[in-house]
Design an enzyme around this catalytic site. Sequence first.
Site, PDB file in Angstrom:
ATOM      1  CG  LEU A 120      36.366  -2.616  49.719  1.00 32.35           C
ATOM      2  CD1 LEU A 120      36.080  -3.372  48.430  1.00 32.35           C
ATOM      3  CD2 LEU A 120      37.090  -1.316  49.430  1.00 32.35           C
ATOM      4  N   GLY A 163      40.913 -10.543  54.169  1.00 36.41           N
ATOM      5  CA  GLY A 163      39.562 -11.092  54.257  1.00 36.41           C
ATOM      6  C   GLY A 163      38.824 -10.802  52.963  1.00 36.41           C
ATOM      7  N   GLY A 164      37.505 -11.029  52.965  1.00 36.32           N
ATOM      8  CA  GLY A 164      36.735 -10.816  51.742  1.00 36.32           C
ATOM      9  C   GLY A 164      36.941  -9.443  51.142  1.00 36.32           C
ATOM     10  CG  ASP A 165      34.619  -6.225  52.385  1.00 31.78           C
ATOM     11  OD1 ASP A 165      34.868  -6.967  53.350  1.00 31.78           O
ATOM     12  OD2 ASP A 165      33.692  -5.407  52.381  1.00 31.78           O
ATOM     13  CD  GLU A 166      37.981  -7.563  57.539  1.00 32.76           C
ATOM     14  OE1 GLU A 166      38.741  -7.117  58.428  1.00 32.76           O
ATOM     15  OE2 GLU A 166      37.273  -8.565  57.687  1.00 32.76           O
TER      16      GLU A 166
END
Length: 341
Positions: free
Chosen positions: A202, A242-245
């Site tokens: 993102l 991942g967090g925003d992956e």
Amino acid sequence: MDGDLRHPQFTLGAAALGELMPMFLWLDPGCLIRAAGPTLQKLMGDGALGAHLTEVFVLRRPHALQHAQDLLRAQRLRMNLRATPGTGFKGIAVPLSSAGGVLLNLSFGYAVREAVRDHGLSDTDFAATDLAIELLYLAEAKAAVMGEIAKMAARLRGAKARAEEQAMTDALTGLGNRRAMEVGLERLLAEGRDFALLHLDLDFFKQVNDTLGHAAGDHVLTRVAEVLRTSVRGGDLVARVGGDEFVILLSGVRDTAPIRRVGALILDKMTAPIRFEGKPCRVAVSIGAVLSADRGGAGAERLLADADSALYASKRAGRARLTFLPADGSPETLAVGKLPR
């Protein structure tokens, strides 16, 4: 004694005989039923006494019956009640010297379970020395225990499946997690199937968390997960790694056309505003893609690294776009979206 069944050695009354053999039949020389054990009377119903044997039973062995001696010659008897449900019996016949008739001793054989069920029999309908009902209870108990074991095994399998699913599911978005991606990637490689790997990240997500808080960030992630899930086929894997992956595995893909189509669809859907508590969450998505088919059997590590390189090529080129990285060429932009305003 009137009605006694006489043998050379002793005299035994019908009532006493019924205690020993609850399913006996006393037939006169003409095969008329003169007496019966209490259990057999219960099964035959009223009117059986005095009737001819073939009026109450269908004979299977012997097939023909002229007189009582035919039963003695058959040695082992097979017959069924004429009345529904046609309960089957096996038995033997012995002569009664003084009466001139025969004595039949019948049993249910292997059909005892059905007979007990059909006629509502209990242990009092069997001789005290007959183990059939006890064996039936044991069989029923075993079946019940086995049924419970089967149910327990099914519950354990279900619990195991749920645990395994939870272990590979991202709790926030409901997508697969990194473990699910790794398992899916290794499976595709082991099966030798062609596929495309898309790595997504993102854009401007940190600003959402910094300005609107982590609740807004979580809201954005769940909405993006919905966009990704609805942009691919049912058998494709979408995982939050991942967090925003995110990573998408498109099975059966050999060229860039499906990549271009999926990427353009995602970029188009990401132009729709995401709002949290009335406030806009301005984010975009950058995508990098590779094909397994043009990498000559490259492993998971190489494919992930190349997709990561393609992703950062998208970011360097201005974000909100899809970049494809050939195995031996320069990054190629396949689709461009819009940056948030």
